[in-house]
Structure formats: C-alpha cells, structure tokens
Scaffold this active site. Sequence first.
Site, short mmCIF file in Angstrom:
data_model
loop_
_atom_site.label_atom_id
_atom_site.label_comp_id
_atom_site.label_asym_id
_atom_site.label_seq_id
_atom_site.Cartn_x
_atom_site.Cartn_y
_atom_site.Cartn_z
N LYS A 86 0.84 -1.19 0.00
CA LYS A 86 0.00 0.00 0.00
C LYS A 86 0.88 1.25 0.00
O LYS A 86 1.92 1.27 0.67
CB LYS A 86 -0.90 -0.04 1.23
CG LYS A 86 -1.97 1.04 1.31
CD LYS A 86 -2.85 0.76 2.53
CE LYS A 86 -3.90 1.83 2.74
NZ LYS A 86 -4.75 1.54 3.93
N SER A 160 -9.69 1.71 3.10
CA SER A 160 -8.79 2.50 2.27
C SER A 160 -7.78 1.65 1.51
O SER A 160 -7.07 2.17 0.63
CB SER A 160 -8.04 3.53 3.12
OG SER A 160 -7.18 2.88 4.04
N SER A 184 -10.08 -0.55 7.14
CA SER A 184 -9.40 -0.42 5.86
C SER A 184 -8.82 -1.71 5.31
O SER A 184 -8.42 -1.76 4.15
CB SER A 184 -8.29 0.64 5.95
OG SER A 184 -8.86 1.92 6.05
#
Length: 300
Positions: A86, A160, A184
Amino acid sequence: MSVMPGVDDELAFAGAARIAELVRAKEVSPTELVELYLRRISRIEPELNAYRVLLAERALADAEAAEERLASGDEAPLLGVPVAIKDNVDYAGEVTTHGTAAYGEPATEDSSTVRKLREAGAVILGKTNLPELAISGYTESPTWGDTRNPWDPSRTPGGSSGGSGSAAAAGMCGIAHATDGAGSIRFPAACCGLFGLKPPAQPSLDGTHREHWHGLSVSGCVSRTVMDTALYLDAMSGPEKGDFDSPPPFERPLTEAAKSSPGRLRIAYTSKTILPVPKAPEVIAGFDETVQLLGSLATS
C-alpha cells in the site's frame, strides 16, 4: 474484458502459502512468478487502476536475488512470493503519496514493513492506490484516479486498502500489504471476496508512524486464504526498535494455529454502521444468513 481467473492463470490465484511451497519445491521460480504477474497486470490494470506505481525492473532483480537465496538453502517464509504494498509505507527510492498530490522527495530508506518483507524473501511488485490520507471506505483519489472492483468494475473495491484488495482479488499479486484503523483491511476484503483480518497491534505500522491514529491503525494484509494471512503475519511479527508499544509474541505460530480447530467460540455481531447510510436488502439478508450459520456452528 474478463479480469477474473481463467485456467491458464490458476497459479496467479494460488495464494501466498501455496506459492511459497511451490517455490521451495522448485516447481516454479520467483522470476517466472514475477513475469506471470506482470503479464496479468499489463492486461488487467488499465481497467482496475489498483497500482499507483509498478516496480517491474526492481521486482525482476529481486526475483533473481530470491533465486540465489533459494539455491543457498534459504528457507525464508515468503521467499519468492510476489506482493503488493500500500502506498502509505516507504519504499526506498519511491515517493510515498498517501493517495494525495502533497508528497515530498522519494524515501531514502525502506519502512520496517518493506524491510521485513524483504527479509522474509518477498518480491515487491509495486505500490497500490488508496484514497487521500487513507480516510475513506472507498478508493478514489483526485490525483491517482478511482480504483475499481475486479468482480464488477462499475463498483468500488472498498477502502482505504482498495488498491491492495483489487490487486489481490484480480490475481495481480500473491498477497497484498494493507493497513486498518477503522476497517481499511476489512472493507476491501468484504467487497472483493478476500480474507481480511485486522491484527492486534503487532506488527507496528512502521517505526516512523508508531503513534499513527494513537495506535488504532495497524499493518496487515488482504489475502486469498486464512493460511496466507497467517503466514504473512508470522513473517512480519516481532518488536521493532522505536515501537510505541511491544505486545507479547504470539503463543504459537499462526500457521500452526490455522491448522487447528478453534474449539467453541463466542462471536459478537451488529448490523449498525459507522455512518447513517441505507443498507441494501441483499446485504442485510447475507448478514442474517451468516449470523445464523455462525450460531449453528456455536451450538453444534
């Protein structure tokens, strides 16, 4: 365009634990795996926008290094497994955007997340998209565009960690790093049909963000199976210098626990949501069916 698995791409969907086994058995090489994923990414990524940046040349170089480690007898748990990270952790030489246009110079060193992945033998394919400042349950960025769900590109993969969820679900990596403060990891797992667990505060997000969200945000992954996540968390666990907190180690390896019966469990549930949004009838129906199934297992 079909973005979900075909017969020729079964290896891409094998999951991290199985891929690691195949690499150790020398049934497939890290370079072959990276080349497979790069081919899939070149075909699928334009429709999904899961990756913020692809690190193809460095991934191929890291795959060659993994093959050297394998030849020397190295048994690192994620040796040769292609992963995505990420874009909220530092990778030396790359900017860390946090989904925004407000970023500085490229990172001068790897975050502890990336360093531990390298130590475990993982090969990093690229950095995945996230919404601005990882604040939303969807993955849309004015700077980097919208990330789509591989099951239905008209829908969101959640957030997210939506780029990681989309990449893992579409077979564009063996497993994907993700972080979770208020859902997330769990939102993308639910949206993309993956396994997602918010782990305890171990491992840390990384040494430079040890107080992130006052300790509520943790680092983990989205994966295809429970065993994949167990393998990942075993490889990443352990205290780091500068950690805000150092929880006790796991009582036993999670890969061992994943093979064992959990015994009887008490499971809490709620249909309430953080935001006052309408709930689709099919979602409530699926939720109720899951509650009934879990209840039957608890009493059997």
